[in-house]
Design a protein around this motif. Structure first.
Motif, PDB file in Angstrom:
ATOM      1  N   LEU A  32       0.841  -1.200   0.000  1.00 51.17           N
ATOM      2  CA  LEU A  32       0.000   0.000   0.000  1.00 51.17           C
ATOM      3  C   LEU A  32       0.877   1.252   0.000  1.00 51.17           C
ATOM      4  CD1 LEU A  32      -2.734  -1.075   2.577  1.00 51.17           C
ATOM      5  CD2 LEU A  32      -2.801  -1.225   0.078  1.00 51.17           C
ATOM      6  N   TRP A  33       0.315   2.345  -0.458  1.00 51.99           N
ATOM      7  CA  TRP A  33       1.007   3.630  -0.459  1.00 51.99           C
ATOM      8  C   TRP A  33       0.867   4.282   0.907  1.00 51.99           C
ATOM      9  CZ3 TRP A  33       4.013   5.332  -4.448  1.00 51.99           C
ATOM     10  CH2 TRP A  33       3.925   4.584  -5.623  1.00 51.99           C
ATOM     11  N   GLU A  34       1.814   5.140   1.258  1.00 52.02           N
ATOM     12  CA  GLU A  34       1.783   5.817   2.556  1.00 52.02           C
ATOM     13  C   GLU A  34       2.502   7.151   2.460  1.00 52.02           C
ATOM     14  OE1 GLU A  34       3.967   3.643   5.527  1.00 52.02           O
ATOM     15  OE2 GLU A  34       5.805   3.684   4.352  1.00 52.02           O
ATOM     16  N   PHE A  35       2.311   7.935   3.494  1.00 54.78           N
ATOM     17  CA  PHE A  35       3.079   9.156   3.662  1.00 54.78           C
ATOM     18  C   PHE A  35       4.336   8.757   4.431  1.00 54.78           C
ATOM     19  CE2 PHE A  35      -1.373  10.183   3.295  1.00 54.78           C
ATOM     20  CZ  PHE A  35      -1.353  11.157   2.309  1.00 54.78           C
ATOM     21  N   PRO A  36       5.520   9.184   3.994  1.00 54.60           N
ATOM     22  CA  PRO A  36       6.762   8.687   4.592  1.00 54.60           C
ATOM     23  C   PRO A  36       6.941   9.074   6.052  1.00 54.60           C
ATOM     24  CG  PRO A  36       7.184  10.118   2.688  1.00 54.60           C
ATOM     25  CD  PRO A  36       5.722  10.111   2.908  1.00 54.60           C
ATOM     26  N   GLY A  37       7.725   8.268   6.740  1.00 55.92           N
ATOM     27  CA  GLY A  37       8.042   8.490   8.143  1.00 55.92           C
ATOM     28  C   GLY A  37       8.416   7.180   8.793  1.00 55.92           C
ATOM     29  N   GLY A  38       8.391   7.170  10.104  1.00 57.03           N
ATOM     30  CA  GLY A  38       8.741   5.953  10.817  1.00 57.03           C
ATOM     31  C   GLY A  38       8.617   6.111  12.316  1.00 57.03           C
ATOM     32  N   LYS A  39       8.975   5.053  12.988  1.00 52.51           N
ATOM     33  CA  LYS A  39       8.804   4.940  14.433  1.00 52.51           C
ATOM     34  C   LYS A  39       9.629   5.983  15.196  1.00 52.51           C
ATOM     35  CE  LYS A  39       9.267   1.558  18.140  1.00 52.51           C
ATOM     36  NZ  LYS A  39       9.735   0.222  18.480  1.00 52.51           N
ATOM     37  N   VAL A  40       8.986   6.579  16.201  1.00 57.76           N
ATOM     38  CA  VAL A  40       9.665   7.477  17.122  1.00 57.76           C
ATOM     39  C   VAL A  40      10.344   6.588  18.168  1.00 57.76           C
ATOM     40  CG1 VAL A  40       9.398   9.341  18.802  1.00 57.76           C
ATOM     41  CG2 VAL A  40       7.935   9.285  16.760  1.00 57.76           C
ATOM     42  N   GLU A  41      11.668   6.667  18.243  1.00 59.54           N
ATOM     43  CA  GLU A  41      12.427   5.845  19.188  1.00 59.54           C
ATOM     44  C   GLU A  41      12.327   6.413  20.604  1.00 59.54           C
ATOM     45  OE1 GLU A  41      13.635   3.031  18.272  1.00 59.54           O
ATOM     46  OE2 GLU A  41      13.557   3.263  16.109  1.00 59.54           O
ATOM     47  N   THR A  42      12.535   5.566  21.585  1.00 60.36           N
ATOM     48  CA  THR A  42      12.500   5.973  22.991  1.00 60.36           C
ATOM     49  C   THR A  42      13.454   7.142  23.222  1.00 60.36           C
ATOM     50  OG1 THR A  42      12.008   3.710  23.631  1.00 60.36           O
ATOM     51  CG2 THR A  42      12.807   5.172  25.366  1.00 60.36           C
ATOM     52  N   GLY A  43      12.951   8.202  23.838  1.00 63.11           N
ATOM     53  CA  GLY A  43      13.750   9.373  24.154  1.00 63.11           C
ATOM     54  C   GLY A  43      13.884  10.378  23.019  1.00 63.11           C
ATOM     55  N   GLU A  44      13.306  10.077  21.872  1.00 63.47           N
ATOM     56  CA  GLU A  44      13.383  10.954  20.711  1.00 63.47           C
ATOM     57  C   GLU A  44      12.183  11.890  20.668  1.00 63.47           C
ATOM     58  OE1 GLU A  44      15.263   9.464  16.475  1.00 63.47           O
ATOM     59  OE2 GLU A  44      13.358   8.627  17.059  1.00 63.47           O
ATOM     60  N   SER A  45      12.406  13.141  20.294  1.00 65.09           N
ATOM     61  CA  SER A  45      11.274  14.035  20.063  1.00 65.09           C
ATOM     62  C   SER A  45      10.682  13.715  18.696  1.00 65.09           C
ATOM     63  CB  SER A  45      11.727  15.496  20.104  1.00 65.09           C
ATOM     64  OG  SER A  45      12.487  15.811  18.945  1.00 65.09           O
ATOM     65  N   LEU A  46       9.484  14.179  18.468  1.00 64.38           N
ATOM     66  CA  LEU A  46       8.815  13.937  17.188  1.00 64.38           C
ATOM     67  C   LEU A  46       9.620  14.518  16.030  1.00 64.38           C
ATOM     68  CD1 LEU A  46       6.316  12.968  15.585  1.00 64.38           C
ATOM     69  CD2 LEU A  46       5.445  15.277  15.851  1.00 64.38           C
TER      70      LEU A  46
END
Length: 130
Positions: A32-46
């Motif tokens: 499927l198509w998506e808007f790019p991005g990924g998981k926010v890691e522990t301790g990381e800001s958005l």
């Protein structure tokens, strides 16, 4: 089931086309198509997560962004919180660095693409934005 926090970018080019990428066939919601991005890691800001993910996936550096919306969705086998920002400015040329296909699409054409269910509120928000 833990909620997966995902930083998502609605990336716009100079003509206000939107960048979308296709998920790999073996990924969750593969093909499927998506808007790019990924998981926010522990301790990381958005913003740090969005910057990292778009650099790793597309080879771009983001400039000005603004919050668009948050989407919480439960797929049954996975629950996600999509934290969506519009990327108004970026530098570099976007390439699928993970061999993912990508397309620049006019906002009114987004409905022609198959997206994961959690992305549908983003498609609606983008249509109202542009």
């Amino acid at each position: 089931m833990a909620l997966v926090h995902v930083a998502v970018g609605v990336i716009l080019d100079a003509d206000r086309n939107v960048l979308i990428t296709r998920r790999g066939p073996h990924a969750h919601q593969g093909g499927l198509w998506e808007f790019p991005g990924g998981k926010v890691e522990t301790g990381e800001s958005l913003i740090v997560a969005l910057t990292r993910e778009l650099r790793e996936e597309l080879g771009i550096a983001i400039g000005r962004t603004s919050a668009l919306l948050q989407v919480q969705h439960d797929y049954g086998d996975k629950a996600v919180l999509l934290d969506v920002h519009v990327v108004w400015e970026f530098s570099g040329e976007a390439h699928g660095l993970e061999d993912q296909p990508l397309a620049w699409v006019a906002a009114e054409e987004l409905g022609r693409y198959a997206f994961p269910e959690a992305n549908m509120p983003i498609v609606t928000a983008v249509a109202k934005l542009l």
